[in-house]
Motif scaffolding. Sequence first.
Motif, PDB file in Angstrom:
ATOM      1  N   VAL A  42       0.762  -1.238  -0.006  1.00 19.15           N
ATOM      2  CA  VAL A  42      -0.021   0.106   0.063  1.00 19.15           C
ATOM      3  C   VAL A  42       0.884   1.194   0.012  1.00 19.15           C
ATOM      4  CG1 VAL A  42      -1.655   1.398   1.347  1.00 19.15           C
ATOM      5  CG2 VAL A  42      -2.031  -1.334   1.322  1.00 19.15           C
ATOM      6  N   LEU A  43       1.840   1.310   0.603  1.00 16.21           N
ATOM      7  CA  LEU A  43       3.003   2.452   0.747  1.00 16.21           C
ATOM      8  C   LEU A  43       3.638   2.706  -0.634  1.00 16.21           C
ATOM      9  CD1 LEU A  43       4.613   1.967   4.230  1.00 16.21           C
ATOM     10  CD2 LEU A  43       2.950   3.492   3.710  1.00 16.21           C
ATOM     11  N   LEU A  44       3.827   1.547  -1.271  1.00 20.87           N
ATOM     12  CA  LEU A  44       4.562   1.760  -2.651  1.00 20.87           C
ATOM     13  C   LEU A  44       3.226   2.377  -3.559  1.00 20.87           C
ATOM     14  CD1 LEU A  44       6.469  -1.429  -2.858  1.00 20.87           C
ATOM     15  CD2 LEU A  44       7.287   1.025  -3.401  1.00 20.87           C
ATOM     16  N   ALA A  45       2.033   1.971  -3.512  1.00 20.26           N
ATOM     17  CA  ALA A  45       1.028   2.212  -4.411  1.00 20.26           C
ATOM     18  C   ALA A  45       0.828   3.855  -4.011  1.00 20.26           C
ATOM     19  CB  ALA A  45      -0.259   1.652  -3.933  1.00 20.26           C
ATOM     20  N   GLU A  46       0.894   4.219  -2.836  1.00 22.89           N
ATOM     21  CA  GLU A  46       0.711   5.662  -2.484  1.00 22.89           C
ATOM     22  C   GLU A  46       1.911   6.532  -3.123  1.00 22.89           C
ATOM     23  OE1 GLU A  46      -1.586   5.226   1.887  1.00 22.89           O
ATOM     24  OE2 GLU A  46       0.427   6.272   1.712  1.00 22.89           O
ATOM     25  N   ALA A  47       2.806   6.056  -3.086  1.00 28.34           N
ATOM     26  CA  ALA A  47       4.169   6.667  -3.918  1.00 28.34           C
ATOM     27  C   ALA A  47       4.045   6.371  -5.570  1.00 28.34           C
ATOM     28  CB  ALA A  47       5.443   5.917  -3.373  1.00 28.34           C
ATOM     29  N   PHE A  49       3.863   3.312  -7.050  1.00 27.02           N
ATOM     30  CA  PHE A  49       4.438   2.102  -7.549  1.00 27.02           C
ATOM     31  C   PHE A  49       3.171   1.205  -7.290  1.00 27.02           C
ATOM     32  CE2 PHE A  49       8.345   4.381  -6.451  1.00 27.02           C
ATOM     33  CZ  PHE A  49       8.926   4.321  -7.426  1.00 27.02           C
ATOM     34  N   TYR A  50       2.706   0.465  -8.450  1.00 28.32           N
ATOM     35  CA  TYR A  50       1.841  -0.699  -8.511  1.00 28.32           C
ATOM     36  C   TYR A  50       2.456  -2.030  -8.980  1.00 28.32           C
ATOM     37  CZ  TYR A  50      -1.323   3.250  -7.810  1.00 28.32           C
ATOM     38  OH  TYR A  50      -1.831   4.223  -7.269  1.00 28.32           O
ATOM     39  N   LEU A  51       1.604  -3.088  -8.432  1.00 24.58           N
ATOM     40  CA  LEU A  51       2.381  -4.195  -8.560  1.00 24.58           C
ATOM     41  C   LEU A  51       2.101  -4.687 -10.150  1.00 24.58           C
ATOM     42  CD1 LEU A  51       0.166  -6.173  -5.987  1.00 24.58           C
ATOM     43  CD2 LEU A  51       2.937  -6.322  -6.378  1.00 24.58           C
ATOM     44  N   SER A  52       3.268  -5.257 -10.684  1.00 28.98           N
ATOM     45  CA  SER A  52       3.363  -5.224 -12.035  1.00 28.98           C
ATOM     46  C   SER A  52       2.225  -6.256 -12.828  1.00 28.98           C
ATOM     47  CB  SER A  52       4.817  -5.922 -12.530  1.00 28.98           C
ATOM     48  OG  SER A  52       4.960  -6.169 -13.910  1.00 28.98           O
ATOM     49  N   SER A  53       1.770  -5.952 -13.707  1.00 36.45           N
ATOM     50  CA  SER A  53       0.654  -6.605 -14.570  1.00 36.45           C
ATOM     51  C   SER A  53       1.113  -7.841 -15.023  1.00 36.45           C
ATOM     52  CB  SER A  53      -0.094  -5.655 -15.395  1.00 36.45           C
ATOM     53  OG  SER A  53      -1.228  -6.475 -16.106  1.00 36.45           O
ATOM     54  N   THR A  54       0.307  -8.665 -15.346  1.00 38.63           N
ATOM     55  CA  THR A  54       0.846 -10.208 -15.936  1.00 38.63           C
ATOM     56  C   THR A  54       0.458  -9.951 -17.355  1.00 38.63           C
ATOM     57  OG1 THR A  54      -1.409 -10.811 -15.583  1.00 38.63           O
ATOM     58  CG2 THR A  54       0.207 -11.454 -14.103  1.00 38.63           C
ATOM     59  N   PRO A  61      -3.791   2.244 -12.502  1.00 40.91           N
ATOM     60  CA  PRO A  61      -4.352   1.583 -11.470  1.00 40.91           C
ATOM     61  C   PRO A  61      -4.849   2.491 -10.423  1.00 40.91           C
ATOM     62  CG  PRO A  61      -1.777   1.952 -11.134  1.00 40.91           C
ATOM     63  CD  PRO A  61      -2.346   2.491 -12.618  1.00 40.91           C
ATOM     64  N   LYS A  62      -5.420   1.680  -9.264  1.00 45.02           N
ATOM     65  CA  LYS A  62      -6.408   2.471  -8.402  1.00 45.02           C
ATOM     66  C   LYS A  62      -6.044   1.977  -7.237  1.00 45.02           C
ATOM     67  CE  LYS A  62     -10.570   3.497 -11.289  1.00 45.02           C
ATOM     68  NZ  LYS A  62     -11.894   2.924 -11.540  1.00 45.02           N
ATOM     69  N   GLU A  87       3.809   4.521 -11.857  1.00 40.88           N
ATOM     70  CA  GLU A  87       2.788   5.109 -12.622  1.00 40.88           C
ATOM     71  C   GLU A  87       3.104   6.003 -13.556  1.00 40.88           C
ATOM     72  OE1 GLU A  87      -1.559   7.055 -11.919  1.00 40.88           O
ATOM     73  OE2 GLU A  87       0.087   6.795 -10.390  1.00 40.88           O
ATOM     74  N   THR A  88       4.266   6.699 -13.438  1.00 37.51           N
ATOM     75  CA  THR A  88       4.604   7.858 -14.514  1.00 37.51           C
ATOM     76  C   THR A  88       5.669   7.184 -15.636  1.00 37.51           C
ATOM     77  OG1 THR A  88       6.557   8.157 -12.909  1.00 37.51           O
ATOM     78  CG2 THR A  88       4.797   9.654 -12.766  1.00 37.51           C
ATOM     79  N   VAL A  89       6.317   6.243 -15.373  1.00 38.78           N
ATOM     80  CA  VAL A  89       7.399   5.324 -16.351  1.00 38.78           C
ATOM     81  C   VAL A  89       7.003   3.921 -16.369  1.00 38.78           C
ATOM     82  CG1 VAL A  89       9.442   5.355 -17.218  1.00 38.78           C
ATOM     83  CG2 VAL A  89       9.055   7.206 -15.799  1.00 38.78           C
TER      84      VAL A  89
END
Length: 233
Positions: A42-47, A49-54, A61-62, A87-89
Motif C-alpha cells: 500500500v505504501l508503494l502504491a501511495e508513492a 508504484f503498483y504491482l506489475s501486471s501479468t 491503477p487504483k 505509474e509515471t514510467v
Amino acid sequence: MLEPILVEDCTYTKLVPSLEIVLNDLNENSTHHDYMVALVIVLLAEAGFYLSSTNNNYSRPKLKSLHVPKDWKSQETGVYEMYFQPETVPDIKCKLVAFPLGDTLILNFFPLIDGKITYTITVQTLKYVNPYSSDLCGRYMRLKEISYRFKDKLSTPVRSDILHKAGVMGPSLQAFPTELKLRILRLLDVCSLKRMAQCCSEFHELCSDAQLRRYIMLEHIGGRGNKATGEQR
C-alpha cells in the motif's frame, strides 16, 4: 470523522480503504511479516508504484484495487519477491525483496535499470505490527512513522532514479535535465560548487565541466575585481 486517505491517516478505529482491502487477502495463518509486507504494498502504491501486471496492457491503477499476489512469498525460504511498475514510467519495472530475519524484516527496493542502486531499510516488524490484536484496526502501530521512513528511504530515491534514467522531470534535483542542472550550478559560488561536487559522481562530473568552471571564475572572481575598480562589464 473524515475518511482516511493515506496510511498515515489511519486511526485506532478506521483503516485507510486501500489497506483494508489488501488485508482481506490475508488469513488467520498470516505472520506479522505478512502484515508488514502487505502494508508495504500500500505504501508503494501511495508513492506511485503498483504491482506489475501479468499482461502487456497497462491501465491506470487504483488504490482500491490493490491485492496480495499469490506467489509473493517463497514457501521454502520465507523471502518475499514482487515486481512493481511506477505509474509515471510504466516501462521500467522495479523489484521488492524482503528478507525475514527473526522479528526483523530487511526491505530492498530497486529499479531494473543499468547502474541500479539498491535501497535498503531494516524494520523491526513488531514495532509496527501487533499480531495479537483481535481486530484489523489494532493490528498496526506508528503508521505515520513507518510511512515517512519508507517513502524517504526507499520509494522516493527509487522514483528519482527512474525519472532521471527516463529523462523525465521530477520533484528532485537529480531528476532535472542536465541543462537545467548546469543552469542551477552557474548560480553557485566557488565554495558551494565544491560542496556540490562531493554529493555524488554525477554532480562531481557536472561541476568539473570546463565551461561551467570558467563561468564561475569570471562571475565570482573576475566580477569582484571589476566591482572593486568600478568597471562595467
